[in-house]
Enzyme design. Structure first.
Site, PDB file in Angstrom:
ATOM      1  CD  GLU A 234      -2.852  -1.349   2.322  1.00  0.00           C
ATOM      2  OE1 GLU A 234      -3.079  -0.316   2.996  1.00  0.00           O
ATOM      3  OE2 GLU A 234      -3.402  -2.439   2.558  1.00  0.00           O
TER       4      GLU A 234
ATOM      5  CE  LYS B  29      -2.708   0.994  -3.078  1.00  0.00           C
ATOM      6  NZ  LYS B  29      -3.605  -0.185  -2.976  1.00  0.00           N
TER       7      LYS B  29
ATOM      8  NE  ARG C  99      -8.912  -6.056  -0.421  1.00  0.00           N
ATOM      9  CZ  ARG C  99      -8.118  -5.011  -0.628  1.00  0.00           C
ATOM     10  NH1 ARG C  99      -8.477  -4.052  -1.480  1.00  0.00           N
ATOM     11  NH2 ARG C  99      -6.963  -4.916   0.006  1.00  0.00           N
TER      12      ARG C  99
END
Length: 288
Positions: A3, A58, A278
C-alpha cells in the site's frame, strides 16, 4: 499488495542511490511481468540519468533526463534490492535469484535488482508530458499525505453517497493509495464504523462534519506513522535495504479477529466482515 506506506518507504530507500546516477546497464531477464516490457526497454534506459524519484498513488516514478518517466509498480510481491559496489549481498531469505527479473547497473557502481516471484508488478516508459493523461493516472484521486486531504474535501467527495465508508475510502478515483490495512486502522482510531454511509461525513448542506475533520487528520497520521515504521511486512514487503517494516506490530484491528478491542475501556471484540470482496476488521462496540 503493498500500500502507499510500503511504496513510499521503498521510494525513500531508493532515492539516495538512484537520483543523480545514470543507468549504465539494464539487464531485462524476461519479456514480461504482469504486462510486456516496453519495446527496446533496456536500450531506452541505458545512458539516461535519473533526475528525480517520485510516487503517485502506488506507483514509483523515475524522471529521466530525456523527458521520459520510468513507471514502476510492485504488484503483489515485487521488491527492490540495492547492491553497492563490493557488496557480496545475496537475495533475502525466500527470494530466490530466479525471480530477479531486472537488474539496473548505475554509474556509481551500485546495482538495483527488481525481484518479483508472482510477477504482478510491471514497468512502463511514458513521456513526462503525457503522464497525467495516461490511462494509469488520469482517473487517480488526490494524494492523502498532502494538505489537500482535509475534512472539507472528504465531505465534498462523499456527500450524498450511501456507499459504506470503508468502500468509499478504498476508491482510488477519489483518494489515491489508500489500502485495506490502513483504512481499517484509521477507522478504528477515528471511532467510525466501516459500515456507516460515506455521506454521513457531510452535513445537510454539504459542510464537513466533525467526523470528517477527525478522519482526515487520522488518515494522514496513520500513513505517516506507517512510513516511519518502514511499512508493514506481512508477506513479501521489504525495504530497499532488505530490512522488514514493523508497523504490523502496531495493528489495532487488522488481522486481529476475536481479539479484545485495544481501546481503553471499550471491552469489545474485534470482528471481521467482508466488504466489496475485502476483509474488514473493526470493533462494533466503539466504532459507530
Amino acid at each position: 499488495m503493498p500500500e502507499l506506506p510500503e511504496v513510499e518507504t521503498v521510494r525513500r530507500g531508493l532515492a539516495p542511490v538512484m537520483v543523480g546516477a545514470s543507468f549504465t546497464t539494464v539487464e531485462q531477464r524476461r519479456a514480461d511481468l504482469r504486462f510486456p516490457f516496453p519495446d527496446n526497454f533496456a536500450a531506452r534506459l541505458e545512458g539516461r540519468r535519473v533526475e528525480a524519484l517520485g510516487r503517485r498513488a502506488k506507483y514509483l516514478l523515475a524522471d529521466l533526463d530525456d523527458a521520459q518517466v520510468l513507471v514502476m509498480h510492485l504488484g503483489m510481491s515485487g521488491s527492490f534490492r540495492i547492491e553497492k559496489a563490493g557488496d557480496l549481498a545475496s537475495p533475502p531469505p525466500g527470494k530466490n535469484a530466479a525471480h530477479d527479473h531486472v537488474v539496473f547497473g548505475l554509474s556509481t557502481g551500485t546495482r538495483i535488482i527488481y525481484n518479483d516471484p508472482r510477477r504482478f508488478g510491471f514497468m512502463h516508459l511514458i513521456a513526462r508530458q503525457d503522464l497525467a493523461g495516461h490511462p494509469l493516472f488520469r482517473n487517480v484521486g488526490i494524494e492523502p499525505l498532502g494538505n489537500e486531504l482535509e475534512g472539507a474535501l472528504l465531505a465534498r467527495l462523499f456527500a450524498g453517497k450511501t456507499t459504506p465508508l470503508k468502500t468509499a475510502l478504498l476508491d482510488q478515483t477519489l483518494i489515491a493509495g489508500l489500502g485495506n490495512i490502513y483504512v481499517c486502522e484509521a477507522l478504528h482510531r477515528a471511532g467510525l464504523s466501516p459500515r456507516r454511509a460515506a455521506g454521513t461525513l457531510a452535513g445537510k448542506k454539504g459542510q464537513p462534519t466533525e467526523r470528517a475533520h477527525r478522519l482526515s487528520e487520522i488518515i494522514r497520521a496513520v500513513l505517516e506513522e506507517a512510513i516511519e515504521a518502514g511499512g508493514s511486512s506481512l508477506r513479501d514487503h521489504r525495504q530497499a535495504d532488505g530490512a522488514l517494516g514493523y508497523f504490523q506490530h502496531r495493528f489495532r484491528v487488522y488481522d486481529r479477529e476475536a481479539e479484545p478491542c485495544p481501546r481503553e475501556g471499550c471491552g469489545g471484540t474485534i470482528k471481521r466482515i467482508v466488504q466489496a470482496g475485502r476483509s474488514t476488521f473493526f470493533c462494533a462496540k466503539c466504532q459507530r
